[in-house]
Scaffold this active site. Structure first.
Site, short mmCIF file in Angstrom:
data_model
loop_
_atom_site.label_atom_id
_atom_site.label_comp_id
_atom_site.label_asym_id
_atom_site.label_seq_id
_atom_site.Cartn_x
_atom_site.Cartn_y
_atom_site.Cartn_z
N ARG A 1 0.83 -1.21 0.00
CA ARG A 1 0.00 0.00 0.00
C ARG A 1 0.86 1.26 0.00
O ARG A 1 0.42 2.31 -0.44
CB ARG A 1 -0.94 -0.01 1.20
CG ARG A 1 -2.03 -1.04 1.00
CD ARG A 1 -3.07 -0.98 2.06
NE ARG A 1 -4.25 -1.68 1.59
CZ ARG A 1 -5.24 -2.07 2.36
NH1 ARG A 1 -5.21 -1.81 3.65
NH2 ARG A 1 -6.28 -2.69 1.86
N LYS B 1 -20.11 -15.35 2.77
CA LYS B 1 -21.51 -15.00 2.97
C LYS B 1 -22.14 -14.35 1.75
O LYS B 1 -21.58 -13.41 1.19
CB LYS B 1 -21.62 -14.01 4.12
CG LYS B 1 -21.24 -14.59 5.45
CD LYS B 1 -21.47 -13.54 6.49
CE LYS B 1 -20.97 -13.96 7.85
NZ LYS B 1 -20.89 -12.81 8.74
N GLY C 1 -9.25 -7.81 -0.60
CA GLY C 1 -9.40 -8.67 0.56
C GLY C 1 -8.94 -10.10 0.35
O GLY C 1 -7.82 -10.34 -0.09
N GLY D 1 -14.01 -3.64 0.62
CA GLY D 1 -15.37 -3.10 0.70
C GLY D 1 -15.66 -2.11 -0.42
O GLY D 1 -16.75 -2.12 -1.01
P1 AMP Z 1 -15.34 -13.08 2.03
O1 AMP Z 1 -14.68 -12.16 3.02
O2 AMP Z 1 -16.82 -13.05 2.08
O3 AMP Z 1 -14.77 -12.94 0.64
O4 AMP Z 1 -15.00 -14.53 2.54
C1 AMP Z 1 -13.70 -15.06 2.53
C2 AMP Z 1 -13.67 -16.22 3.46
O5 AMP Z 1 -14.64 -17.15 3.05
C3 AMP Z 1 -12.36 -16.95 3.48
O6 AMP Z 1 -11.75 -16.76 4.72
C4 AMP Z 1 -12.76 -18.41 3.28
O7 AMP Z 1 -12.13 -19.27 4.16
C5 AMP Z 1 -14.25 -18.39 3.53
N1 AMP Z 1 -14.96 -19.48 2.83
C6 AMP Z 1 -14.91 -19.76 1.53
N2 AMP Z 1 -15.65 -20.85 1.25
C7 AMP Z 1 -16.18 -21.27 2.41
C8 AMP Z 1 -17.01 -22.38 2.79
N3 AMP Z 1 -17.45 -23.25 1.87
N4 AMP Z 1 -17.35 -22.49 4.07
C9 AMP Z 1 -16.91 -21.60 4.99
N5 AMP Z 1 -16.12 -20.55 4.71
C10 AMP Z 1 -15.75 -20.39 3.43
#
Ligand code: AMP
Length: 409
Positions: free
Chosen positions: A49, A210, A366, A389
């Site tokens: 960064r 999520k 991220g 974000g």
């Molecule tokens: P995000 O911040 O929403 O992009 O989520 C990233 C996180 O989602 C990472 O730390 C992954 O370990 C988690 N992740 C990806 N696939 C799964 C899954 N099938 N079950 C639980 N966590 C997950």
């Protein structure tokens, strides 16, 4: 959708620092120096960064400006927390630009004002963590004016905080002519062009934990892209919405109606909407958990899908192969555990191969950026966005206050 199209294409027509008269001027440069720190030693663990904004600083110094950089670091919530001081960043910035960096420890106080007033063309300064002052996050106009009074021009290179309307990211533009820095300009022009003038086929890939974090993104990308690929934990509410059994996989119950409406939307638009057909299902959320490969809609109770299965991996690989524009946000599985990183690695490789064949590929902030770096593919991706974000809100087609406030061309 025309309104949004017009809005985004205007976004990357913001005035660039290239068009500003910099000779003899003092510039307040909002940076994203929110660097990762070692929890024990406090040392900076990655300086991307800092190096990413160095071209903007050099550009302005070379044209006779003095540059007052500023940023937040972490979440001090309006208190002066010494563990979140920007002093280590001042030292690293000085190494990166090859000249001393004056430090303004009282942010907009008398010491900083005197040092800023004494700055000569070609000199650089860094203010202490802006979020030590509670007025930063409340976008207090008095604080914005105090910051503005240090300089003649405002430049923003902080894409990562452009979705926040804070004093240093939005409020300040009421008091100073406001331009996009070279890094911000690159970020918004690459993402804006990919979204609004994509080379086809345009494939969007979404993953991560999520679906609720990505509600607006799924909807907007369905309209813009030619195909949508979904993996990671966010695929399970879609599979449930279609009547599948997902065992103990991660699942937000209140997202079912939304997922169903997105499946209908894809069908109405006639766009391919890829969901996993098989999964690597683990008995526990652990790196060493026993696992089995099963259909994604027949995951046994007591098991949770932690990665896309081999059949899905090869389907996704093929779907990405011919793409000319790719936007990817979110891993396909729990890539932090090597046993469940295969799906993310396969997709990363497919994106890298398509990029080698001439596609424009953008990986949004991220965890996806971390995954691509960890798996060694970052140098074969066209652009890795610095903002998590902010990248998501940009992909949703939302107005980002830190970009909207800049002068139009
Ligand atoms: P995000 O911040 O929403 O992009 O989520 C990233 C996180 O989602 C990472 O730390 C992954 O370990 C988690 N992740 C990806 N696939 C799964 C899954 N099938 N079950 C639980 N966590 C997950």
């Amino acid at each position: 959708m025309r309104g949004k199209d017009i809005y985004i294409s205007m976004e990357y027509r913001k005035k660039s620092v290239r068009s500003a008269d910099l000779m003899g001027k003092k510039v307040l440069l909002r940076c994203d120096f929110n660097v990762p720190l070692d929890k024990k030693t406090g040392a900076i663990t990655a300086d991307t960064r800092i190096t990413a904004t160095a071209p903007t600083i050099r550009f302005m110094l070379d044209r006779g400006a003095s540059v007052i950089t500023c940023s937040h670091l972490g979440k001090p919530k309006g208190n002066a927390d010494p563990s979140l001081s920007l002093t280590p960043v001042a030292a690293r910035l000085s190494d990166v630009i090859g000249s001393p960096v004056v430090f303004g420890s009282d942010i907009t106080g008398p010491e900083t004002r005197a040092k800023a007033a004494a700055l000569k063309p070609g000199q650089t300064m860094l203010l202490e963590n802006l979020r030590f002052d509670p007025r930063e996050e409340t976008n207090d106009p008095v604080f914005a004016k105090e910051l503005a009074d240090l300089a003649d021009i405002y430049v923003s290179d902080a894409f990562g905080t452009a979705h926040r309307a804070h004093a240093s990211t939005a409020g300040i533009a009421q008091f100073l002519p406001a331009y996009a820095g070279l890094l911000l300009e690159k970020e918004i022009s690459i993402m804006g062009k990919a979204l609004n003038e994509p080379k086809h086929p345009f494939v969007a890939i979404l993953g991560g934990a999520k679906v609720t974090d990505k509600i607006g993104v799924v909807s907007n990308l369905l309209e813009k892209a030619d195909a949508l690929i979904v993996g990671g934990g966010m695929a399970f509410p879609f599979i449930r919405a279609l009547g599948g059994s997902i065992g103990d996989s991660i699942f937000e119950g209140d997202s079912i109606d939304y997922c169903r409406s997105m499946i209908f939307k894809a069908a109405a638009l006639g766009k391919p909407f890829f969901l996993p057909v098989d999964a690597i299902a683990a008995a526990r959320f652990a790196a060493d958990s026993p696992f089995q490969i099963c259909r994604s809609d027949k995951i046994p109770d007591g098991y949770m899908g932690l990665d896309i299965g081999p059949d899905t991996q090869s389907r996704y690989h093929d779907a990405i192969a011919g793409a000319k524009t790719i936007i990817w946000n979110g891993p396909m599985g729990v890539f932090e555990f090597p046993a469940f990183a295969g799906g993310t690695a396969t997709v990363a490789e497919a994106v890298a191969n398509a990029t080698d064949s001439g596609a424009i590929s953008i990986v949004g902030g991220g965890d996806s950026a971390a995954a691509v770096e960890q798996l060694g593919f970052s140098f074969r991706i066209s652009h890795i966005s610095t903002g998590g974000g902010a990248a998501l809100e940009f992909l949703e087609g939302k107005e980002l206050p830190g970009i909207a406030c800049l002068l139009n061309k």
